[in-house]
Design a protein around this motif. Structure first.
Motif, mmCIF file in Angstrom:
data_model
loop_
_atom_site.group_PDB
_atom_site.id
_atom_site.type_symbol
_atom_site.label_atom_id
_atom_site.label_comp_id
_atom_site.label_asym_id
_atom_site.label_seq_id
_atom_site.Cartn_x
_atom_site.Cartn_y
_atom_site.Cartn_z
ATOM 1 N N TRP A 123 0.809 -1.220 0.000
ATOM 2 C CA TRP A 123 0.000 0.000 0.000
ATOM 3 C C TRP A 123 0.845 1.273 0.000
ATOM 4 O O TRP A 123 0.313 2.370 -0.180
ATOM 5 N N SER A 124 2.155 1.133 0.219
ATOM 6 C CA SER A 124 2.979 2.317 0.469
ATOM 7 C C SER A 124 3.072 3.252 -0.735
ATOM 8 O O SER A 124 3.104 4.480 -0.575
ATOM 9 N N LEU A 125 3.149 2.704 -1.962
ATOM 10 C CA LEU A 125 3.242 3.575 -3.127
ATOM 11 C C LEU A 125 1.987 4.427 -3.266
ATOM 12 O O LEU A 125 2.068 5.638 -3.524
ATOM 13 N N TRP A 126 0.818 3.797 -3.122
ATOM 14 C CA TRP A 126 -0.416 4.576 -3.216
ATOM 15 C C TRP A 126 -0.460 5.646 -2.114
ATOM 16 O O TRP A 126 -0.909 6.778 -2.351
ATOM 17 N N GLU A 127 0.018 5.301 -0.923
ATOM 18 C CA GLU A 127 0.044 6.298 0.148
ATOM 19 C C GLU A 127 0.855 7.519 -0.257
ATOM 20 O O GLU A 127 0.465 8.666 0.013
ATOM 21 N N GLU A 128 2.001 7.307 -0.894
ATOM 22 C CA GLU A 128 2.842 8.428 -1.319
ATOM 23 C C GLU A 128 2.176 9.215 -2.442
ATOM 24 O O GLU A 128 2.165 10.452 -2.430
ATOM 25 N N ILE A 129 1.613 8.503 -3.414
ATOM 26 C CA ILE A 129 0.983 9.172 -4.549
ATOM 27 C C ILE A 129 -0.236 9.975 -4.104
ATOM 28 O O ILE A 129 -0.495 11.079 -4.604
ATOM 29 N N ALA A 130 -0.993 9.440 -3.145
ATOM 30 C CA ALA A 130 -2.221 10.109 -2.701
ATOM 31 C C ALA A 130 -1.939 11.474 -2.080
ATOM 32 O O ALA A 130 -2.839 12.336 -2.027
ATOM 33 N N LYS A 131 -0.715 11.677 -1.630
ATOM 34 C CA LYS A 131 -0.350 12.970 -1.044
ATOM 35 C C LYS A 131 -0.201 14.050 -2.110
ATOM 36 O O LYS A 131 -0.183 15.245 -1.793
ATOM 37 N N LYS A 132 -0.087 13.643 -3.372
ATOM 38 C CA LYS A 132 0.251 14.581 -4.442
ATOM 39 C C LYS A 132 -0.958 15.350 -4.984
ATOM 40 O O LYS A 132 -0.801 16.414 -5.558
#
Length: 531
Positions: free
Chosen positions: A304-313
């Motif tokens: 889930w970590s990549l989506w977590e980072e992308i969702a911040k953008k």
């Protein structure tokens, strides 16, 4: 698209069925050279949640974490893809044709869909809906999805609905719990209305010859590799950078980690990035005969970590916490039996009236764990030795006590789950023999039904966000209006949409199947609801 497809480079994050389908569509329909397509996969194997393999928990055992139902009418994008892919064992026919031929030869017609606590096979053709249940179903269908918001299923139905044969079968066929999304259930009713009159037989299902990894993933993988697709295993994408000019947005950089450490991939004017989001099989653990798979609660494996980072953008890149944030509502435990002898399968065939491969799913709807099991056509794995047999099953209430093994399924060993299963069948006279000749692989999946979580439209990003010039999102956690998650079709349709849109493919995308547009389907569904 102003980029020459022969010069375009496509970077696909994730080697599941969505990423593989995107690569295939890009080659077949958009004209990209295979060597210009790069799949970045953190694991050492492709296929994502479509799996089937040797057991990591028992010697010479086999395991599948789960399986997906395939349907001839409802899966148009899937069949569009696999009609171009040669089958595993017969390159003269396509995977699609192989599935059609096999399903015609080994027809699904479950005769023991529901079994009660006294080991009786009940008449599941009687759905058991009363006037209020039917009225509530009509109300659910009449409310627009946005108006439903994040409401639960049990906010839309009274208590009687959850005691009906219809609910027992629907929930176990499609993995719903009563606290899941009412909006998603609404989509399922519309998408699979054709299954109302056959939900007790599952005769609408189409089966692969082997497990879906060997029958679908491996042929697709071979097709891609033969065309030069670059698959980079053990490569984790940590983050994606984006840039915005006015209303237009571009992916500009991938941050990766592999055996050489951390680095970046710069995305130029000819580069495209398709990014898979989330994973229902993230943090899977395995157990064997005498131990219990751990329940991982702190997102160890980066699913889930990549989506977590992308969702911040950006605010329209989704909200992953909606789906991973409640493990106890979405965890599953499944099990695969590897049997050295066919005594259990022969007894099941006599008891149910189904030879291996002809049944769909048997559910003990009154059992503490709400056990379900299915016997696939044998062999279920291409390398499965003669004299070895498999059976797959799962529980839908794994935090309740069993009826014979008085502990939670989530805390039960493989042998204890097998003991409970044999007792549910009423085959106590076979218990010692089966225990002595069977190895059990258990699987704990914290997020198995996370995609059915209560959500609002903004929780899932569009496949192609507004203004996206060179990027798309893939997988089960994107939002495809009207289509239903937890299906191969959802992943393949999203991949097709991404490729066709960003690479200006003029061929039409197959429309979503709407059974209610066929009056005959509607009439049969209505008749079934009144049985």
């Amino acid at each position: 698209m102003s980029v020459d497809p022969k010069q375009a480079r496509l970077w696909i994050v994730g080697g599941g069925i969505a990423g593989m389908a995107a690569a295939a569509f890009a080659i077949r329909d958009a004209g990209l050279p295979g060597e210009n397509i790069h799949i970045l996969e953190e694991l050492d194997i492709e296929g994502g949640s479509l799996d089937g393999a040797r057991s990591p928990a028992v010697t010479d055992g086999w395991v599948s974490r789960g399986g997906r139902i395939l349907e001839e009418d409802a899966y148009q994008c899937t069949w569009n893809l696999f009609e171009s892919i040669p089958s595993l064992e017969n390159p003269d026919i396509s995977v699609r044709q192989e599935i059609v031929d096999f399903s015609a030869r080994v027809k699904t017609n479950e005769k023991a869909r529901l079994i009660d606590s006294r080991h009786n096979i009940i008449d599941a053709s009687k759905l058991g809906l009363d006037s209020r249940d039917r009225l509530e179903m009509v109300r659910l269908l009449s409310v627009p999805e946005r108006a439903l918001g994040a409401r639960r299923i049990d906010e839309m139905f009274g208590g009687h609905f959850f005691t009906t044969n219809f609910w027992h079968m629907w929930r176990t066929t499609f993995a719903f719990q009563k606290w899941h999304s009412a909006a998603e259930l609404r989509r399922y009713f519309l998408r699979f209305v054709q299954d109302f009159p056959r939900i007790h037989t599952l005769s609408g299902a189409r089966r692969t010859v082997y497990n879906q990894y060997d029958s679908m993933v491996v042929p697709l993988q071979r097709w891609m590799w033969a065309r030069g697709v670059d698959v980079r295993f053990a490569t984790r994408v940590l983050d994606v950078d984006f840039a915005q000019t006015g209303r237009l947005r571009r992916a500009t950089r991938l941050h990766i980690e592999d055996a050489n450490g951390r680095s970046t991939i710069e995305l130029g004017e000819n580069d495209f990035a398709f990014v898979g989001l989330g994973s229902i099989t993230s943090d899977t653990t395995y157990g064997g005969n005498d131990d219990v798979p751990a329940l991982v609660r702190d997102r160890v494996d980066h699913g889930w970590s990549l989506w977590e980072e992308i969702a911040k953008k950006a605010t329209d890149f989704g909200r992953p916490n909606t789906f991973y944030g409640n493990i106890d509502e979405n965890k599953w435990k499944s099990f695969t039996l590897t049997m050295r002898g066919d005594a259990l399968l022969r007894r099941i065939a006599v008891y149910t009236g189904n030879q291996p491969g002809t049944g769909g799913l048997t559910t003990w709807f009154e059992s503490g764990w709400t056990l379900s099991a299915v016997v696939a056509h044998q062999p279920h794995f291409p390398e499965q030795p003669k004299g070895i047999y498999t059976l797959w099953g799962c529980g839908f209430d794994i935090d309740s006590d069993g009826d014979y093994v008085r502990k939670k399924m989530s805390e039960a060993t493989g042998k204890e789950i097998l003991t409970e299963l044999i007792h549910q069948y009423g085959f106590e006279d076979l218990l010692d023999e089966v225990l002595a000749t069977t190895d059990v692989t258990t699987v704990m999946m914290p997020y198995a039904s996370a995609l059915l979580s209560r959500r609002v439209p903004e929780d899932r990003p569009k496949v192609i966000p507004d203004g996206a010039e060179n990027f798309a999102f893939l997988g089960q956690f994107t939002n495809l209006p009207e289509d239903v998650v937890f299906t191969v079709e959802y992943s393949v349709r999203g991949a097709m949409l991404a490729v066709y849109t960003l690479f200006d493919v003029t061929a039409p995308i197959p429309p979503i199947y709407h059974g209610l547009l066929d009056p005959k389907v509607g009439v049969k569904a209505l008749e079934a609801a009144f049985r």
